[in-house]
Motif scaffolding. Structure first.
Motif, short mmCIF file in Angstrom:
data_model
loop_
_atom_site.label_atom_id
_atom_site.label_comp_id
_atom_site.label_asym_id
_atom_site.label_seq_id
_atom_site.Cartn_x
_atom_site.Cartn_y
_atom_site.Cartn_z
N MET A 284 14.32 -23.95 12.79
CA MET A 284 14.62 -25.34 13.31
C MET A 284 16.15 -25.29 13.25
SD MET A 284 12.28 -27.71 11.21
CE MET A 284 13.26 -29.40 11.33
N ARG A 285 16.76 -24.52 12.26
CA ARG A 285 18.35 -24.30 12.14
C ARG A 285 18.61 -23.51 13.59
NH1 ARG A 285 22.24 -22.43 7.55
NH2 ARG A 285 24.10 -22.42 8.95
N ALA A 286 18.06 -22.55 13.90
CA ALA A 286 18.47 -21.83 14.89
C ALA A 286 18.29 -22.63 16.27
CB ALA A 286 17.64 -20.25 15.03
N ASP A 287 17.46 -23.44 16.37
CA ASP A 287 16.91 -24.31 17.68
C ASP A 287 18.34 -25.34 17.71
OD1 ASP A 287 15.06 -22.67 18.24
OD2 ASP A 287 13.55 -24.20 17.60
N ALA A 288 18.51 -25.90 16.78
CA ALA A 288 19.58 -26.79 16.52
C ALA A 288 20.92 -26.36 16.84
CB ALA A 288 19.59 -27.67 15.22
N GLU A 289 21.37 -25.14 16.37
CA GLU A 289 22.61 -24.20 16.84
C GLU A 289 22.65 -24.08 18.18
OE1 GLU A 289 22.61 -21.10 14.04
OE2 GLU A 289 23.25 -22.22 12.18
N LYS A 290 21.49 -23.44 18.62
CA LYS A 290 21.54 -23.34 19.99
C LYS A 290 21.71 -24.44 20.78
CE LYS A 290 18.04 -20.49 20.99
NZ LYS A 290 16.80 -19.94 21.17
N HIS A 291 21.11 -25.58 20.46
CA HIS A 291 21.29 -26.86 21.21
C HIS A 291 22.67 -27.08 21.19
CE1 HIS A 291 19.99 -30.71 23.15
NE2 HIS A 291 20.70 -31.32 21.92
N ALA A 292 23.35 -27.26 20.01
CA ALA A 292 24.75 -27.60 20.04
C ALA A 292 25.67 -26.77 20.71
CB ALA A 292 25.30 -27.41 18.30
N ALA B 111 24.74 -25.17 23.63
CA ALA B 111 24.44 -25.69 24.96
C ALA B 111 25.34 -26.91 25.13
CB ALA B 111 23.08 -25.80 25.07
N GLN B 112 25.21 -27.82 24.22
CA GLN B 112 25.74 -28.95 24.50
C GLN B 112 27.54 -28.91 24.47
OE1 GLN B 112 24.27 -31.66 21.13
NE2 GLN B 112 23.46 -32.93 22.57
N ALA B 113 27.87 -28.07 23.54
CA ALA B 113 29.55 -27.80 23.76
C ALA B 113 30.01 -27.17 24.99
CB ALA B 113 29.70 -26.70 22.35
N ARG B 114 29.14 -25.97 25.49
CA ARG B 114 29.22 -25.42 26.58
C ARG B 114 29.29 -26.39 27.90
NH1 ARG B 114 25.91 -21.41 24.80
NH2 ARG B 114 24.38 -22.21 25.82
N HIS B 115 28.30 -27.32 27.92
CA HIS B 115 28.13 -28.35 28.86
C HIS B 115 29.30 -29.43 28.71
CE1 HIS B 115 26.16 -31.04 31.66
NE2 HIS B 115 26.57 -31.92 30.88
N ALA B 116 29.83 -29.55 27.63
CA ALA B 116 30.93 -30.35 27.71
C ALA B 116 32.35 -29.92 27.84
CB ALA B 116 31.17 -30.96 25.99
N ALA B 117 32.31 -28.60 27.66
CA ALA B 117 33.67 -27.78 27.93
C ALA B 117 33.71 -27.64 29.54
CB ALA B 117 33.61 -26.27 27.42
N SER B 118 32.54 -27.47 30.20
CA SER B 118 32.24 -27.22 31.70
C SER B 118 32.72 -28.50 32.30
CB SER B 118 31.02 -26.86 32.01
OG SER B 118 30.66 -25.68 31.55
N LEU B 119 32.28 -29.71 31.71
CA LEU B 119 32.63 -30.97 32.30
C LEU B 119 34.08 -31.33 32.22
CD1 LEU B 119 29.78 -33.38 31.08
CD2 LEU B 119 30.12 -32.79 33.34
N ALA B 120 34.58 -30.99 31.02
CA ALA B 120 36.05 -31.19 31.04
C ALA B 120 36.95 -30.23 32.13
CB ALA B 120 36.45 -30.76 29.49
N ARG B 121 36.44 -28.84 32.24
CA ARG B 121 36.97 -28.16 32.98
C ARG B 121 36.93 -28.81 34.34
NH1 ARG B 121 35.56 -22.64 35.27
NH2 ARG B 121 37.51 -21.93 36.13
N ALA B 122 35.71 -29.25 35.00
CA ALA B 122 35.52 -29.66 36.18
C ALA B 122 36.42 -30.94 36.31
CB ALA B 122 33.84 -30.02 36.39
N GLN B 123 36.49 -31.79 35.44
CA GLN B 123 37.22 -32.86 35.53
C GLN B 123 38.69 -32.57 35.78
OE1 GLN B 123 36.35 -35.02 31.91
NE2 GLN B 123 34.80 -36.47 33.15
N ASP B 124 39.32 -31.56 35.03
CA ASP B 124 40.50 -31.24 35.08
C ASP B 124 40.80 -30.47 36.58
OD1 ASP B 124 43.25 -30.33 34.40
OD2 ASP B 124 42.44 -28.34 34.45
N LEU B 125 39.68 -29.73 36.98
CA LEU B 125 40.01 -29.16 38.31
C LEU B 125 39.83 -30.22 39.38
CD1 LEU B 125 37.57 -25.87 37.76
CD2 LEU B 125 40.13 -26.19 38.26
N LEU B 126 39.04 -31.19 39.38
CA LEU B 126 38.78 -32.21 40.35
C LEU B 126 40.07 -32.84 40.22
CD1 LEU B 126 35.19 -33.47 39.94
CD2 LEU B 126 35.95 -32.10 41.85
N GLY B 127 40.61 -33.19 39.08
CA GLY B 127 42.17 -33.88 39.16
C GLY B 127 43.09 -33.16 39.97
N ARG B 128 43.16 -32.07 40.02
CA ARG B 128 43.80 -30.95 40.64
C ARG B 128 43.67 -30.83 42.22
NH1 ARG B 128 44.71 -25.60 37.54
NH2 ARG B 128 42.69 -25.88 37.09
#
Length: 98
Positions: free
Chosen positions: A38-46, A48-65
């Motif tokens: 359960m802990r490994a699954d939760a860490e994997k999910h966290a 994945a969420q962090a990567r997704h959030a970073a990708s969204l932030a990067r995409a927003q920055d790139l789209l702003g440029r």
């Protein structure tokens, strides 16, 4: 037959107690294995969420440029990496939702 009991009864009682202890030990081990999964699954999910959030932030920055970029060069570069039809659908859907 007295209160002392027979040797076979004492032996089988000890076996039963040992069996119960063994089952309890197995249950505890399995419980820790479940918690570890359960802990490994939760860490994997966290992660994945962090990567997704970073990708969204990067995409927003790139789209702003993008507003300062040459649109024809931008489309050429996008065409080498992105399905432009899918991108157009996504943009249209975002515009409709707004």
């Amino acid at each position: 037959t007295g209160c002392g009991g027979s040797a076979s009864y004492t032996h089988s009682l000890e076996d039963a107690i040992d069996g119960i202890h063994h089952r309890i030990g197995q249950g505890v081990c399995k419980g820790f294995e479940v918690v570890a999964r359960m802990r490994a699954d939760a860490e994997k999910h966290a992660c994945a969420q962090a990567r997704h959030a970073a990708s969204l932030a990067r995409a927003q920055d790139l789209l702003g440029r993008l507003y300062g970029a040459d649109p024809s060069r931008l489309v050429e570069q996008l065409a080498t990496h992105v399905d432009l039809v899918a991108l157009a659908r996504a943009i249209e859907a975002a515009e409709e939702a707004a």
